[in-house]
Design an enzyme around this catalytic site. Sequence first.
Site, PDB file in Angstrom:
ATOM      1  N   CYS A  59      44.160  19.965  28.734  1.00 31.94           N
ATOM      2  CA  CYS A  59      43.358  20.872  29.547  1.00 31.94           C
ATOM      3  C   CYS A  59      43.207  22.187  28.807  1.00 31.94           C
ATOM      4  O   CYS A  59      43.829  22.407  27.777  1.00 31.94           O
ATOM      5  CB  CYS A  59      44.051  21.169  30.876  1.00 31.94           C
ATOM      6  N   ARG A  90      38.500  20.751  25.239  1.00 40.89           N
ATOM      7  CA  ARG A  90      39.868  20.324  25.569  1.00 40.89           C
ATOM      8  C   ARG A  90      39.895  19.450  26.819  1.00 40.89           C
ATOM      9  O   ARG A  90      40.924  18.848  27.135  1.00 40.89           O
ATOM     10  CB  ARG A  90      40.765  21.547  25.787  1.00 40.89           C
ATOM     11  N   TRP A 157      41.042  17.626  31.930  1.00 45.24           N
ATOM     12  CA  TRP A 157      40.859  16.238  31.489  1.00 45.24           C
ATOM     13  C   TRP A 157      41.931  15.462  32.245  1.00 45.24           C
ATOM     14  O   TRP A 157      43.110  15.586  31.951  1.00 45.24           O
ATOM     15  CB  TRP A 157      41.051  16.150  29.981  1.00 45.24           C
ATOM     16  N   ASN A 184      48.290  23.749  31.866  1.00 50.23           N
ATOM     17  CA  ASN A 184      48.021  22.784  30.795  1.00 50.23           C
ATOM     18  C   ASN A 184      49.359  22.158  30.432  1.00 50.23           C
ATOM     19  O   ASN A 184      50.272  22.856  30.001  1.00 50.23           O
ATOM     20  CB  ASN A 184      47.409  23.489  29.577  1.00 50.23           C
ATOM     21  N   GLY A 185      49.476  20.847  30.652  1.00 48.41           N
ATOM     22  CA  GLY A 185      50.744  20.183  30.358  1.00 48.41           C
ATOM     23  C   GLY A 185      51.065  19.206  31.469  1.00 48.41           C
ATOM     24  O   GLY A 185      50.172  18.762  32.192  1.00 48.41           O
ATOM     25  N   GLU A 613      34.686   3.545  10.153  1.00 51.15           N
ATOM     26  CA  GLU A 613      34.430   4.898  10.635  1.00 51.15           C
ATOM     27  C   GLU A 613      32.997   5.045  11.162  1.00 51.15           C
ATOM     28  O   GLU A 613      32.771   5.690  12.187  1.00 51.15           O
ATOM     29  CB  GLU A 613      34.729   5.911   9.514  1.00 51.15           C
ATOM     30  N   LYS A 617      32.086   6.055  15.015  1.00 50.13           N
ATOM     31  CA  LYS A 617      31.205   7.152  15.403  1.00 50.13           C
ATOM     32  C   LYS A 617      30.154   6.662  16.394  1.00 50.13           C
ATOM     33  O   LYS A 617      29.911   7.299  17.410  1.00 50.13           O
ATOM     34  CB  LYS A 617      30.487   7.781  14.188  1.00 50.13           C
ATOM     35  N   GLU A 620      31.736   5.792  19.813  1.00 44.20           N
ATOM     36  CA  GLU A 620      32.347   6.886  20.570  1.00 44.20           C
ATOM     37  C   GLU A 620      31.329   7.879  21.119  1.00 44.20           C
ATOM     38  O   GLU A 620      31.503   8.385  22.219  1.00 44.20           O
ATOM     39  CB  GLU A 620      33.441   7.555  19.714  1.00 44.20           C
ATOM     40  N   HIS A 636      34.672 -15.921   7.939  1.00 49.30           N
ATOM     41  CA  HIS A 636      35.797 -16.397   8.768  1.00 49.30           C
ATOM     42  C   HIS A 636      35.561 -16.090  10.243  1.00 49.30           C
ATOM     43  O   HIS A 636      36.495 -16.007  11.020  1.00 49.30           O
ATOM     44  CB  HIS A 636      37.101 -15.773   8.270  1.00 49.30           C
ATOM     45  N   LYS A 736      39.216  15.803  22.753  1.00 53.81           N
ATOM     46  CA  LYS A 736      39.357  16.064  21.335  1.00 53.81           C
ATOM     47  C   LYS A 736      40.750  15.704  20.823  1.00 53.81           C
ATOM     48  O   LYS A 736      40.908  15.093  19.785  1.00 53.81           O
ATOM     49  CB  LYS A 736      39.036  17.537  21.055  1.00 53.81           C
TER      50      LYS A 736
HETATM   51  C1  AGP Z   1      37.479  10.704  16.084  1.00 53.62           C
HETATM   52  O1  AGP Z   1      36.102  10.812  16.147  1.00 53.62           O
HETATM   53  C2  AGP Z   1      38.116  10.445  17.349  1.00 53.62           C
HETATM   54  N1  AGP Z   1      37.820  11.456  18.294  1.00 53.62           N
HETATM   55  C3  AGP Z   1      39.561  10.014  17.304  1.00 53.62           C
HETATM   56  O2  AGP Z   1      39.577   8.727  16.775  1.00 53.62           O
HETATM   57  C4  AGP Z   1      40.573  10.872  16.524  1.00 53.62           C
HETATM   58  O3  AGP Z   1      40.317  10.793  15.158  1.00 53.62           O
HETATM   59  C5  AGP Z   1      41.994  10.392  16.840  1.00 53.62           C
HETATM   60  O4  AGP Z   1      42.236  10.597  18.194  1.00 53.62           O
HETATM   61  C6  AGP Z   1      43.051  11.059  16.009  1.00 53.62           C
HETATM   62  O5  AGP Z   1      43.064  12.435  16.201  1.00 53.62           O
HETATM   63  P1  AGP Z   1      43.853  13.388  15.215  1.00 53.62           P
HETATM   64  O6  AGP Z   1      43.190  13.285  13.894  1.00 53.62           O
HETATM   65  O7  AGP Z   1      43.711  14.755  15.827  1.00 53.62           O
HETATM   66  O8  AGP Z   1      45.269  12.914  15.187  1.00 53.62           O
END
Ligand code: AGP
Length: 741
Positions: A59, A90, A157, A184-185, A613, A617, A620, A636, A736
């Site tokens: 949060c 956040r 969140w 937050n926590g 990756e 992207k 997500e 396979h 994030k």
């Molecule tokens: C990346 O686009 C994602 N939001 C997610 O996979 C992220 O990389 C993962 O949660 C790891 O986060 P960090 O690098 O802060 O440890």
Amino acid sequence: MKKTLNNLAKFETLASDHDPTTKASSANSSGITSAAFQFHHSDLFSVHFDQHPNFTEMCGIFAYLNYDVSRERRYILEVLFNGLRRLEYRGYDSAGISIDSSSVAGAVRSPSDPPLVFRQEGNIESLVKSVYQEVSATDLNLEESFSVHAGIAHTRWATHGEPAPRNSHPQSSGAENDFLVVHNGVITNYEVLKQSLLRHGYTFESETDTEVIPKLAKFVFDKANEGGDQTVTFSEVVLEVMRHLEGAYALIFKSRHYPNELIACKRGSPLLLGVKEFAEEQNNGTSYNEMNFISKNGHPKELFLSSDPHALVEHTKKVLVIEDSEVVDIKDGGVTILKFDNGKRKDGKSLSRPASVQRALSILEMEVEQISKGKYKYYMQKEIHEQPESLTTTMRGRLIRGGSSKRKSVLLGGLKDHLKTIRRSRRIVFIGCGTSYNAALAARPILEELCGIPVMMEIASDLLDRQAPVYRDDTTIFVSQSGETADTLNALEYALENGALCVGITNTVGSSVARNTHCGVHINAGSEIGVASTKAYTSQIVVMAMVALAIGADTISTKQRREGIIESLLNLPGKIREVLKLDEEMKELARSLISEQSLLMFGRGYNYATALEGALKVKEVALMHSEGILAGEMKHGPLALVDETLPIVVIATRDQCFSKQQSVIQQLKARKGRLIVMCTEGDAAAVCGGSCRVIEVPQVVDCLQPVVNIVPLQLLAYHLTVLRGYNVDQPRNLAKSVTTE
Ligand code: AGP
């Protein structure tokens, strides 16, 4: 077991002694200079492992107190809303604020004026809209001026209770809002506290763990005032509440019994105080006083509390990093900081007595431009386009080209004392999650090649689920943009317990990864605010390539190869600038894919990670199913999916896997596959004979090609998201920093 060094000096940021130009840009994603942190970093973003870091809620909390500076209610609301906008990354499923109600003209605010609370499900703009609707429905005077006012705010969140106004913060002690709390926590003993409060006649409205806190504050306050004489201070109430709380938290309290006063405290979750003081003779807010300590009483000032520096930098650069077990009391224009000697008593039950402490302010080395979108519409877009600059900062002062022999080498100050140990390791084990894991996977081949040590890959949660063997002679490398990912931290604790050397690679100075590893390297990519990691990914790969160069530095047979890589590193920002020119082309491609259900990406060798990756992207942010597939596995299973409708991206840039990828393309074409081939500039005709869509990218040395190749896929994911009408920076259900297990 090796001793963990909680010392940033052991963690490489920038080798600025090799490049005097680095100083101004040395702030990293935490925004606070490491120099400042030599004095204040020790508990920043501290999550002690005995405080259940795996359940920390994600949060943002914010507060604004103006003292002897006249501010209208409209202005106060806007400061609170802007603070939340900065923290929205956040958490963004609900939000809330509390401000003072209107008082009778000229009257001193009294306990009979309960503060106003506004809470709303959805993003910050939903809250803003609902507040202004309520303001007009209730005729609340937005022009009313306050020479002193304390407002608090929260963006959530959800982890305890669904996103809903009743579960949003501020959480209240009851109908009269005697005590209000933003948090937050997580409070791990909230069930026990709730049961006792229920026995004392309290009723609960939410499913949150937080609600016990304001109710406990009211209980403590009422008990202390049973005699009818109100002598207990606000900080005494909060200190007593803290004695009963277990878990990780940063809290801000507001109370109608203590008008114009705020109390903040923290254990585990991050919290900063920002201070903007005005010269005494000019209290109209025009003259900003540059002081290193907070003046005691009387001076006009504005004070801010925030979960991170992003919400402070537009107001002030003078900050105080609140440390664990500290209580901040903002009252009558003064700030008092009380600190418990220890977080816990020896029996682990309660906190010892607090004492007042003096703290000097630190300087935030962060510019508003760094956290604003600038000319871009979205953070993800900005962060993709600033990769030439972020990569330059990542490498600054670390690549040495010089001497009469024109020798090229790499200097990573945070690793140099550990290189011998690393070279003697039985294995190198990369540990991370999501994009950080993918970055490590992209770097793995060059580590294997230059170091000659077996390199293992571990997704942090899987390592823990398996309780996989980790040995004393292993080097474990923890990769994390935030440095606060719960799974990665739990794996770090596990590796420390098993006696491995623990190396951190993170973007965040003062993060748990930075503090709890033995040594490491900061990637210095700058603040990354979009939930989708983009510039951190490319900087992570570059840092890991530099780590490979540093470990392999004393091998004569690979000298030429290493020098070629260093040369290519130096040219990399220019190549990224070139590949960014594909923006329009990627938008066109996105337009052609807008209604698809699924998108596959095939890669191998260095670019298996690119496929993973790129697919991450797309899924997500564009909310489209996408899979990264190792091309060697095609026959396979995945080949069964191929038909003329399913779009497939095949990465076939020049490296030792090129001819194998050509054969993959032929096999996919034979099955009428709908191909989009990424190839090296000039290779289009050779690679697919004009019968498929092509993305041509500039060539760099093979081990750095993933840095170039991911950029068009980042752009593709970005444009797909915008065209499909989804939120680019705050994708559904994601935050994030994943600080929950
Ligand atoms: C990346 O686009 C994602 N939001 C997610 O996979 C992220 O990389 C993962 O949660 C790891 O986060 P960090 O690098 O802060 O440890």
